[in-house]
Design an enzyme around this catalytic site. Sequence first.
Site, PDB file in Angstrom:
ATOM      1  N   SER A   7     100.304 100.807  33.164  1.00 20.72           N
ATOM      2  CA  SER A   7      99.397  99.786  32.248  1.00 20.72           C
ATOM      3  C   SER A   7     100.055  99.849  30.902  1.00 20.72           C
ATOM      4  O   SER A   7     100.685 100.984  30.166  1.00 20.72           O
ATOM      5  CB  SER A   7      98.052 100.727  32.063  1.00 20.72           C
ATOM      6  OG  SER A   7      97.473  99.998  31.139  1.00 20.72           O
TER       7      SER A   7
ATOM      8  N   TYR B 152      92.188 107.447  29.935  1.00 25.39           N
ATOM      9  CA  TYR B 152      92.743 106.471  30.854  1.00 25.39           C
ATOM     10  C   TYR B 152      94.186 106.213  30.671  1.00 25.39           C
ATOM     11  O   TYR B 152      95.042 106.574  31.612  1.00 25.39           O
ATOM     12  CB  TYR B 152      91.965 105.087  31.035  1.00 25.39           C
ATOM     13  CG  TYR B 152      92.683 104.217  31.610  1.00 25.39           C
ATOM     14  CD1 TYR B 152      93.578 103.234  31.063  1.00 25.39           C
ATOM     15  CD2 TYR B 152      92.970 104.089  32.973  1.00 25.39           C
ATOM     16  CE1 TYR B 152      94.122 102.101  31.632  1.00 25.39           C
ATOM     17  CE2 TYR B 152      93.487 103.247  33.610  1.00 25.39           C
ATOM     18  CZ  TYR B 152      94.309 102.125  33.040  1.00 25.39           C
ATOM     19  OH  TYR B 152      95.030 101.085  33.672  1.00 25.39           O
TER      20      TYR B 152
ATOM     21  N   LYS C 142      97.946 107.434  33.031  1.00 26.71           N
ATOM     22  CA  LYS C 142      99.074 106.529  33.451  1.00 26.71           C
ATOM     23  C   LYS C 142     100.320 107.395  32.661  1.00 26.71           C
ATOM     24  O   LYS C 142     101.351 107.278  33.242  1.00 26.71           O
ATOM     25  CB  LYS C 142      98.983 105.338  32.635  1.00 26.71           C
ATOM     26  CG  LYS C 142      97.749 104.393  33.475  1.00 26.71           C
ATOM     27  CD  LYS C 142      97.869 104.253  35.066  1.00 26.71           C
ATOM     28  CE  LYS C 142      96.781 103.558  35.763  1.00 26.71           C
ATOM     29  NZ  LYS C 142      96.853 103.422  37.277  1.00 26.71           N
TER      30      LYS C 142
END
Length: 350
Positions: free
Chosen positions: A133, A157, A161
């Site tokens: 991402s 989050y 990643k």
Amino acid sequence: MAPSSEQKQSILVTGGGGFIGTHTVLQLLREGFRVTIIDNSVPEAVDRVRDLAGPALSRNLHFFLGDLRNKEDLEKVFSETRYDAVIHVAGLKAVGVSVAKPLLYYNNNLIGTINLYEFMGKYGCKKMVFSSSATVYGQPEKIPCVEDYELGAMNPYGRTKLFLEEIARDIQKADPEWRIIHLRYSNPVGANESGHIGEDPKGIPNNLMPYIQQVAVGRLPELNVYGYAYPTKDGTAIRDYIHVMDLADGHIAALRKLFATGDIGCVAYNLGTGHGTSVLEMVAAFEKASGKKIPIKLCPRRLGDATVVYASAEKAQKELGWRAKYGIEEMCRDQWNWASKNPCGYRLQP
Ligand code: WQD
């Protein structure tokens, strides 16, 4: 149609029943791949993919109900089929929720992926397309981001990643047989042009576009705009929104790169349009596409949000032969087409 060398190739798609997963699986089937989905829920969305693919191609689609954190599930799915590559899309992806529930995100995204790498190695499948991402760039100094920028996520989050990209680099360094491509998504929106599949988040949407979509169909009263005094053109945050069909094509392009000759190692590509759009600009574009008024309420910033994130996709264009074809107008047109045909998503009622 895919060249004959790919027609028999078998791909495992994790999270293949989700928004990005379903759009990617449909393209894989149309390109002649055989596909197994592993997903921890049995979504109606997979039946919709079968509808769109048609009976002949749907014979190449298999569904396995399982969770990447359950090693028995992984043992079963890998012992039943020999996969030529894995496209790993499964994962939790809401910035705001990850700030409130970091352990949920570390458990789900990290443990599931580490298990997956273990079983891929055990069964000799060492080709991975990983759903990374643009949030791994955090709040970049310079915009648009390019792949060799220093990384630094701003929320749990994004850190899952970032950690998973580092884990992959270590795996590939230890065993050069691995070929791993990280696709750093921008913000996926839109829907398949048929309006038969689209984004259908469980509960109240965390992401901007599915929230706007539910306001437009009358399921939610107004959009909370998180932050209206950012140092941007209209005070609202800027992101690089990308059509989910462009994103699906990006996975196919990455897969072809994995199967091609030549060294790859572990490499990252931005999948974006290279343009930034503000929250208020997105609202205006959706109102134009839908003919619906989207009431808004200006609210404080959301914890973990960056001001401006958008990425250059020049490397993907040069090395994968991929570029985004759709603009904001088509994204909103297709998102509205899906929403207006499926006001309650895949359910018959909210
Ligand atoms: C976009 C902007 C919000 C909701 C997501 C996910 C993940 C990743 C990148 C793939 C922000 C604002 C949002 C709302 C709002 N993609 N907003 N009201 O946070 O950029 O990241 O995309 O991995 O999907 O990390 O996306 O849609 O949540 O927010 O004002 O009700 O819209 O503050 O500025 P985000 P988002």
